[in-house]
Design a protein around this motif. Structure first.
Motif, PDB file in Angstrom:
ATOM      1  N   SER A   1      25.390 -25.424 192.684  1.00 57.68           N
ATOM      2  CA  SER A   1      25.676 -23.998 192.590  1.00 57.68           C
ATOM      3  C   SER A   1      24.916 -23.265 193.681  1.00 57.68           C
ATOM      4  O   SER A   1      23.823 -23.644 194.061  1.00 57.68           O
ATOM      5  CB  SER A   1      25.246 -23.452 191.220  1.00 57.68           C
ATOM      6  OG  SER A   1      26.083 -23.982 190.218  1.00 57.68           O
ATOM      7  N   ALA A   2      25.554 -22.234 194.190  1.00 56.27           N
ATOM      8  CA  ALA A   2      24.931 -21.426 195.234  1.00 56.27           C
ATOM      9  C   ALA A   2      25.153 -19.957 194.895  1.00 56.27           C
ATOM     10  O   ALA A   2      26.101 -19.616 194.203  1.00 56.27           O
ATOM     11  CB  ALA A   2      25.544 -21.745 196.590  1.00 56.27           C
ATOM     12  N   ARG A   3      24.274 -19.133 195.385  1.00 56.68           N
ATOM     13  CA  ARG A   3      24.476 -17.696 195.241  1.00 56.68           C
ATOM     14  C   ARG A   3      25.474 -17.260 196.305  1.00 56.68           C
ATOM     15  O   ARG A   3      25.527 -17.849 197.382  1.00 56.68           O
ATOM     16  CB  ARG A   3      23.160 -16.955 195.400  1.00 56.68           C
ATOM     17  CG  ARG A   3      22.158 -17.270 194.277  1.00 56.68           C
ATOM     18  CD  ARG A   3      20.819 -16.656 194.549  1.00 56.68           C
ATOM     19  NE  ARG A   3      20.310 -17.255 195.789  1.00 56.68           N
ATOM     20  CZ  ARG A   3      19.525 -16.633 196.652  1.00 56.68           C
ATOM     21  NH1 ARG A   3      19.124 -15.417 196.444  1.00 56.68           N
ATOM     22  NH2 ARG A   3      19.111 -17.237 197.747  1.00 56.68           N
ATOM     23  N   PRO A   4      26.255 -16.212 196.019  1.00 60.05           N
ATOM     24  CA  PRO A   4      27.199 -15.741 197.036  1.00 60.05           C
ATOM     25  C   PRO A   4      26.535 -15.478 198.386  1.00 60.05           C
ATOM     26  O   PRO A   4      27.128 -15.746 199.429  1.00 60.05           O
ATOM     27  CB  PRO A   4      27.760 -14.461 196.429  1.00 60.05           C
ATOM     28  CG  PRO A   4      27.706 -14.726 194.952  1.00 60.05           C
ATOM     29  CD  PRO A   4      26.419 -15.515 194.754  1.00 60.05           C
ATOM     30  N   GLY A   5      25.286 -15.033 198.390  1.00 62.26           N
ATOM     31  CA  GLY A   5      24.572 -14.779 199.635  1.00 62.26           C
ATOM     32  C   GLY A   5      24.229 -16.041 200.406  1.00 62.26           C
ATOM     33  O   GLY A   5      23.873 -15.982 201.580  1.00 62.26           O
ATOM     34  N   ASP A   6      24.353 -17.207 199.759  1.00 64.06           N
ATOM     35  CA  ASP A   6      24.078 -18.482 200.411  1.00 64.06           C
ATOM     36  C   ASP A   6      25.280 -19.022 201.186  1.00 64.06           C
ATOM     37  O   ASP A   6      25.141 -19.980 201.942  1.00 64.06           O
ATOM     38  CB  ASP A   6      23.679 -19.544 199.370  1.00 64.06           C
ATOM     39  CG  ASP A   6      22.362 -19.231 198.688  1.00 64.06           C
ATOM     40  OD1 ASP A   6      21.543 -18.485 199.265  1.00 64.06           O
ATOM     41  OD2 ASP A   6      22.158 -19.742 197.560  1.00 64.06           O
ATOM     42  N   LEU A   7      26.455 -18.435 200.977  1.00 62.86           N
ATOM     43  CA  LEU A   7      27.656 -18.917 201.652  1.00 62.86           C
ATOM     44  C   LEU A   7      27.499 -18.787 203.166  1.00 62.86           C
ATOM     45  O   LEU A   7      26.886 -17.835 203.655  1.00 62.86           O
ATOM     46  CB  LEU A   7      28.884 -18.133 201.197  1.00 62.86           C
ATOM     47  CG  LEU A   7      29.350 -18.386 199.769  1.00 62.86           C
ATOM     48  CD1 LEU A   7      30.378 -17.351 199.343  1.00 62.86           C
ATOM     49  CD2 LEU A   7      29.912 -19.796 199.633  1.00 62.86           C
TER      50      LEU A   7
END
Length: 118
Positions: free
Chosen positions: A7-13
């Motif tokens: 899982s990643a935070r949207p800001g990590d994309l």
């Protein structure tokens, strides 16, 4: 050894993915297409679009075909070059609500392949 998606935070994309998602949401075709490599492919609704001219035509058509909102509901890093962003679309298309996975393959910081499917 294979790695499991994380899982990643949207800001990590990655930047190209974020640029595409934000531009697509804003119906900004020129900015959205700039996130793709010249020989990219997009598969959506069972059809594949190859090259920036075909992808640009698909983006322009999809932005006016239906009225809908898009909400990013999840992000996942598969590995350095593969990412999935899950979006909830709500609008006047058949069914009215759908959760779609946008599976990105990146090459040299640009989107090489995008597959959109439930």
């Amino acid at each position: 050894m294979s790695t499991s998606p994380a899982s990643a935070r949207p800001g990590d994309l990655p930047t190209a993915v974020t640029r595409y998602l934000e531009a697509h949401r804003a119906h900004d075709t020129a900015t959205a297409i700039s996130a793709f490599s010249g020989d990219a492919t997009v598969t959506d609704d069972g059809r594949t679009y190859e090259g920036t001219a075909a992808i640009e035509a698909w983006l322009a058509r999809s932005s006016v075909e239906y009225t809908y909102t898009t909400t990013l509901t999840g992000a996942e890093r598969v590995d350095e070059t593969h990412w999935t962003a899950t979006n909830r679309l709500e609008g006047d298309f058949p069914g009215g609500v759908v959760d779609l996975n946008y599976r990105f393959t990146l090459t040299d910081g640009l989107i090489e392949r995008l597959v959109i499917e439930p």
